[in-house]
Scaffold this motif. Sequence first.
Motif, short mmCIF file in Angstrom:
data_model
loop_
_atom_site.label_atom_id
_atom_site.label_comp_id
_atom_site.label_asym_id
_atom_site.label_seq_id
_atom_site.Cartn_x
_atom_site.Cartn_y
_atom_site.Cartn_z
N ARG A 51 87.12 119.31 -7.81
CA ARG A 51 87.00 120.59 -8.51
C ARG A 51 85.54 120.71 -8.90
NH1 ARG A 51 91.14 119.95 -6.62
NH2 ARG A 51 93.22 120.12 -7.43
N LEU A 52 85.07 121.93 -9.11
CA LEU A 52 83.68 122.17 -9.51
C LEU A 52 83.66 123.11 -10.70
CD1 LEU A 52 80.57 122.10 -9.05
CD2 LEU A 52 80.90 124.02 -7.48
N ILE A 53 82.89 122.73 -11.71
CA ILE A 53 82.64 123.61 -12.84
C ILE A 53 81.13 123.73 -12.99
CG2 ILE A 53 82.78 123.93 -15.34
CD1 ILE A 53 85.51 122.58 -15.29
N VAL A 54 80.64 124.97 -12.97
CA VAL A 54 79.22 125.26 -13.20
C VAL A 54 79.15 126.01 -14.52
CG1 VAL A 54 77.20 126.51 -12.35
CG2 VAL A 54 78.77 125.42 -10.72
N VAL A 55 78.28 125.55 -15.41
CA VAL A 55 78.08 126.25 -16.67
C VAL A 55 76.64 126.73 -16.70
CG1 VAL A 55 78.24 126.17 -19.17
CG2 VAL A 55 79.79 124.78 -17.80
N ASP A 56 76.48 128.05 -16.69
CA ASP A 56 75.17 128.70 -16.70
C ASP A 56 74.66 128.70 -18.13
OD1 ASP A 56 73.08 130.57 -16.81
OD2 ASP A 56 73.94 131.74 -15.17
N ASP A 57 73.47 128.15 -18.30
CA ASP A 57 72.86 127.99 -19.62
C ASP A 57 72.07 129.23 -20.04
OD1 ASP A 57 71.96 126.83 -21.93
OD2 ASP A 57 70.66 125.36 -20.98
N GLY A 58 72.58 130.42 -19.73
CA GLY A 58 71.93 131.67 -20.13
C GLY A 58 70.76 132.06 -19.24
N SER A 59 70.85 131.76 -17.94
CA SER A 59 69.78 132.08 -17.00
C SER A 59 69.49 133.57 -16.95
CB SER A 59 70.17 131.65 -15.58
OG SER A 59 70.33 130.28 -15.50
N PRO A 60 68.22 133.93 -16.64
CA PRO A 60 67.92 135.35 -16.42
C PRO A 60 68.76 135.92 -15.28
CG PRO A 60 65.89 134.06 -16.53
CD PRO A 60 67.04 133.09 -16.55
N GLU A 61 68.92 135.13 -14.20
CA GLU A 61 69.80 135.49 -13.08
C GLU A 61 71.02 134.59 -13.17
OE1 GLU A 61 69.58 137.66 -10.41
OE2 GLU A 61 67.88 138.59 -11.45
N PRO A 62 72.22 135.15 -13.38
CA PRO A 62 73.42 134.33 -13.53
C PRO A 62 73.72 133.48 -12.30
CG PRO A 62 73.86 136.61 -14.14
CD PRO A 62 72.50 136.58 -13.51
N ALA A 63 74.38 132.35 -12.54
CA ALA A 63 74.84 131.51 -11.44
C ALA A 63 75.74 132.34 -10.53
CB ALA A 63 75.59 130.29 -11.98
N HIS A 64 75.57 132.20 -9.24
CA HIS A 64 76.33 133.01 -8.28
C HIS A 64 77.47 132.20 -7.68
CE1 HIS A 64 73.38 130.82 -5.88
NE2 HIS A 64 74.21 130.95 -4.87
N LYS A 65 78.46 132.92 -7.21
CA LYS A 65 79.57 132.30 -6.49
C LYS A 65 79.09 131.93 -5.09
CE LYS A 65 83.11 134.98 -8.86
NZ LYS A 65 84.20 135.94 -8.71
N PRO A 66 79.78 130.99 -4.44
CA PRO A 66 79.39 130.67 -3.06
C PRO A 66 79.59 131.86 -2.14
CG PRO A 66 81.33 129.41 -3.75
CD PRO A 66 80.89 130.19 -4.92
N GLU A 67 78.70 131.98 -1.17
CA GLU A 67 78.78 133.10 -0.24
C GLU A 67 79.93 132.97 0.74
OE1 GLU A 67 75.00 133.76 1.61
OE2 GLU A 67 73.96 133.84 -0.31
N SER A 68 80.28 131.73 1.08
CA SER A 68 81.40 131.51 2.00
C SER A 68 82.48 130.72 1.29
CB SER A 68 80.92 130.76 3.25
OG SER A 68 80.44 129.49 2.88
N GLN A 69 83.61 130.58 1.97
CA GLN A 69 84.73 129.83 1.40
C GLN A 69 84.30 128.38 1.18
OE1 GLN A 69 87.28 131.41 0.42
NE2 GLN A 69 88.63 129.75 -0.15
N LEU A 70 84.36 127.92 -0.04
CA LEU A 70 83.88 126.58 -0.39
C LEU A 70 84.91 125.51 -0.05
CD1 LEU A 70 81.54 125.09 -1.76
CD2 LEU A 70 82.62 125.55 -3.95
N GLY A 71 86.18 125.81 -0.21
CA GLY A 71 87.21 124.82 0.04
C GLY A 71 87.45 123.91 -1.15
N VAL A 72 86.73 124.15 -2.24
CA VAL A 72 86.88 123.39 -3.48
C VAL A 72 87.11 124.40 -4.60
CG1 VAL A 72 85.65 121.92 -5.14
CG2 VAL A 72 85.35 121.53 -2.70
N PRO A 73 88.17 124.23 -5.38
CA PRO A 73 88.36 125.15 -6.51
C PRO A 73 87.15 125.07 -7.45
CG PRO A 73 90.32 123.81 -6.17
CD PRO A 73 89.23 123.24 -5.30
#
Length: 130
Positions: A51-73
């Motif tokens: 599993r993957l959890i990304v926590v964005d620390d208030g970036s000017p540009e928000p963390a983006h989702k993967p462009e293609s199917q990652l295969g990992v929740p």
Amino acid sequence: ESSARRVAEGRSMKLVRDITLIMAFYDNSRMLERHYYELHKLPVGMKERLRLIVVDDGSPEPAHKPESQLGVPFEIYRMSVDVRWNQDACRNIGAHHVKTDWLLLTDIDHLVPLETWQHVLSVKLDAAKV
């Protein structure tokens, strides 16, 4: 044969089942894309246990989702206020949302190689000590 040895041999050993990778993110989309790419390349059976959890620390540009199917929740959380050097809070938020028995905390600039995942996911733990 000692009774202690018989007990030790009779213990149940269990594999690390599923694990969540938690990353604090701050304004580094290229590195986040590399993580997505490396996770995408993993064998299907391995991805089913991650599993993957990304926590964005208030970036000017928000963390983006993967462009293609990652295969990992995956989940992405975002801090609403940009506090300098707030990675620890991001890790805590990630840990709060983990649904697996195990987690791995890392920084966005540290890639986890295939060999590390193979080792971590093959570790047998003594159920009596876990």
